[in-house]
Scaffold this active site. Structure first.
Site, PDB file in Angstrom:
ATOM      1  CG  ASN A 132      53.924  33.624  32.950  1.00 49.52           C
ATOM      2  OD1 ASN A 132      53.751  34.788  32.570  1.00 49.52           O
ATOM      3  ND2 ASN A 132      54.141  33.343  34.217  1.00 49.52           N
ATOM      4  CE  LYS A 133      60.035  36.715  32.584  1.00 50.64           C
ATOM      5  NZ  LYS A 133      60.874  37.049  31.404  1.00 50.64           N
TER       6      LYS A 133
ATOM      7  CD  GLN B 181      61.483  39.867  35.201  1.00 54.56           C
ATOM      8  OE1 GLN B 181      62.187  39.051  35.805  1.00 54.56           O
ATOM      9  NE2 GLN B 181      61.486  39.945  33.884  1.00 54.56           N
TER      10      GLN B 181
ATOM     11  CG  ASP C 191      54.515  37.023  28.588  1.00 56.02           C
ATOM     12  OD1 ASP C 191      54.670  36.607  29.750  1.00 56.02           O
ATOM     13  OD2 ASP C 191      54.860  38.162  28.207  1.00 56.02           O
TER      14      ASP C 191
ATOM     15  NE  ARG D  35      58.136  43.199  33.852  1.00 57.31           N
ATOM     16  CZ  ARG D  35      57.138  42.877  34.634  1.00 57.31           C
ATOM     17  NH1 ARG D  35      56.503  43.811  35.356  1.00 57.31           N
ATOM     18  NH2 ARG D  35      56.709  41.644  34.747  1.00 57.31           N
ATOM     19  N   GLY D  36      55.926  43.075  30.921  1.00 57.74           N
ATOM     20  CA  GLY D  36      54.632  42.489  31.272  1.00 57.74           C
ATOM     21  C   GLY D  36      53.735  42.641  30.056  1.00 57.74           C
TER      22      GLY D  36
HETATM   23  O1  MRU Z   1      59.957  39.517  30.680  1.00 56.60           O
HETATM   24  P1  MRU Z   1      58.748  40.138  31.335  1.00 56.60           P
HETATM   25  O2  MRU Z   1      59.058  40.785  32.631  1.00 56.60           O
HETATM   26  O3  MRU Z   1      58.001  41.033  30.384  1.00 56.60           O
HETATM   27  O4  MRU Z   1      57.799  38.891  31.648  1.00 56.60           O
HETATM   28  C1  MRU Z   1      56.574  39.130  32.251  1.00 56.60           C
HETATM   29  C2  MRU Z   1      55.788  37.893  32.516  1.00 56.60           C
HETATM   30  O5  MRU Z   1      56.172  36.803  32.196  1.00 56.60           O
HETATM   31  C3  MRU Z   1      54.414  38.095  33.119  1.00 56.60           C
HETATM   32  O6  MRU Z   1      54.085  37.010  33.942  1.00 56.60           O
HETATM   33  C4  MRU Z   1      53.362  38.184  31.992  1.00 56.60           C
HETATM   34  O7  MRU Z   1      53.757  39.117  31.024  1.00 56.60           O
HETATM   35  C5  MRU Z   1      52.035  38.563  32.521  1.00 56.60           C
HETATM   36  S1  MRU Z   1      51.968  40.232  33.063  1.00 56.60           S
HETATM   37  C6  MRU Z   1      50.387  40.565  33.576  1.00 56.60           C
END
Ligand code: MRU
Length: 358
Positions: free
Chosen positions: A256-257, A205, A246, A45-46
């Site tokens: 973003n998250k 996370q 994202d 993820r990320g």
């Molecule tokens: O749902 P996830 O864990 O994939 O979400 C990740 C995020 O929101 C991160 O902040 C984003 O992808 C940047 S990672 C460098």
């Protein structure tokens, strides 16, 4: 730091992030559907890590196509097969644009190899081309994050207390991280910084991954729940915020998250710098603003249950968006691998950054 992913013996090994921090184990992906499933389940993820994994997934799919779907395809047939696999991988998760960015880059490289293929072309050469491109995407992300970190740390004062959300670290990328890349670089520069990590409900996370990374690096970190961020800022216990992204629209709106927007509102109220750190592969200049960014909605189970235990009454209605949108005007600067961009954000500015004139 543990590796997010590794390519070995025609297999993609993905660090299973759903099991961190207590178990370090790698999931072996033998074909592209394994990679798609791993992305959907957040094994990987990320945004940048999702892109790199999908690129390897496509290379894997075309390696495994050997003898299965067709034995002696023409270069054009090979390309069409790759397009189909890329299409299947592309909807694994909707919000991080790095997924389609990486797949499009893979297809463009393959197309140019196909268009310029000699008559004597061996299809295995095309397979090698795809694998080399996936490796390049991975390697460039790693190098880009180090550059981004070096640039970003210039914005971090010595002794700064930094709030971050979710995990935008080595685990979310090919390595080093974006928001945590800045943190790492500031620590390496001897700035004696410390970090507050918000836990990031529902999948934790922040609690599971960000604290794990920072403890490994011996960077001081304090874990808080998401609801504590406003009070933390009001109490002047933090000097600045850095988060990842994202997808970034041309006007600087950032997906973003979930929970990022709340923190941005708090930062504005308390006059704190709010920085976003992301590689240019996270830009989506096809979108003028964030309203058209698709926001993933995930299984209600993630909200009704806490670490596998049911905590909400049966039958309750749930809304579970995995991301939110922070308006560009709330963002003090966007730190990229090509440079730091300040408001006002617009397409021309991004284009100058990504295609500087000679
Ligand atoms: O749902 P996830 O864990 O994939 O979400 C990740 C995020 O929101 C991160 O902040 C984003 O992808 C940047 S990672 C460098």
């Amino acid at each position: 730091m543990v590796e997010t992913m590794r390519w070995e013996d025609e297999t993609l090994f993905l660090l299973d992030q759903t099991k961190l921090p207590h178990v370090i184990t790698y999931l072996s992906c033998q074909d592209y559907p394994d990679v798609k499933k791993a992305i959907q389940k957040l094994v990987v993820r990320g945004a940048p890590a999702i892109g790199a994994a999908a690129a390897y997934g496509l290379a894997l799919g075309m390696l495994k196509s050997r003898g299965v779907k067709f034995n002696a395809p023409t270069a054009q047939e090979f390309y069409h097969q790759a397009q189909t696999i890329a299409w299947e991988l592309s909807d694994a998760r909707p919000t991080a644009v790095n997924l389609s960015w990486a797949l499009n880059r893979m297809l463009a490289t393959l197309k140019s190899a196909v268009d310029n293929a000699p008559a004597s072309l061996n299809i295995n050469d095309l397979r090698s081309t795809l694998l080399a491109e996936a490796k390049a995407i991975y390697q460039e992300d790693l190098e880009g994050n180090k550059r981004l970190g070096r640039l970003g740390q210039t914005l971090v004062p010595a002794g700064a207390k930094i709030l971050t959300h979710c995990n935008a670290g080595a685990l979310a990328t090919a390595g080093y991280g974006t928001a945590l890349g800045v943190v790492r670089a500031a620590a390496a520069a001897g700035k004696k910084i410390s970090v507050f990590a918000s836990e990031t409900r529902p999948l934790l996370q922040g609690a599971r991954l960000t604290t794990f990374e920072l403890l490994q690096e011996e960077i001081p970190v304090t874990l808080i729940t998401d609801g504590m961020t406003g009070f933390l800022m009001a109490r002047k216990m933090v000097d600045l915020v850095i988060v990842g992204a994202d997808r970034i629209a041309a006007n600087g709106d950032v997906a973003n998250k979930i929970g990022t927007y709340n923190i941005a509102l708090g930062a504005r109220e308390h006059n704190l710098p709010f920085y976003v750190a992301a590689p240019v592969s996270t830009l989506d200049l096809n979108l003028n603003n964030g309203q058209d960014i698709p926001i993933e909605e995930r299984d209600p189970y993630e909200v009704t249950h806490f670490v596998g235990k049911k905590v909400a009454p049966c039958g309750v209605k749930v809304w579970n968006p995995a991301f939110d949108l922070t308006p560009g005007q709330y963002i003090t600067a966007i730190i990229t691998d090509r440079g730091i961009v300040h408001p006002p954000y617009n397409k021309e500015k991004w284009q100058r950054l990504t295609n500087p004139s000679p």
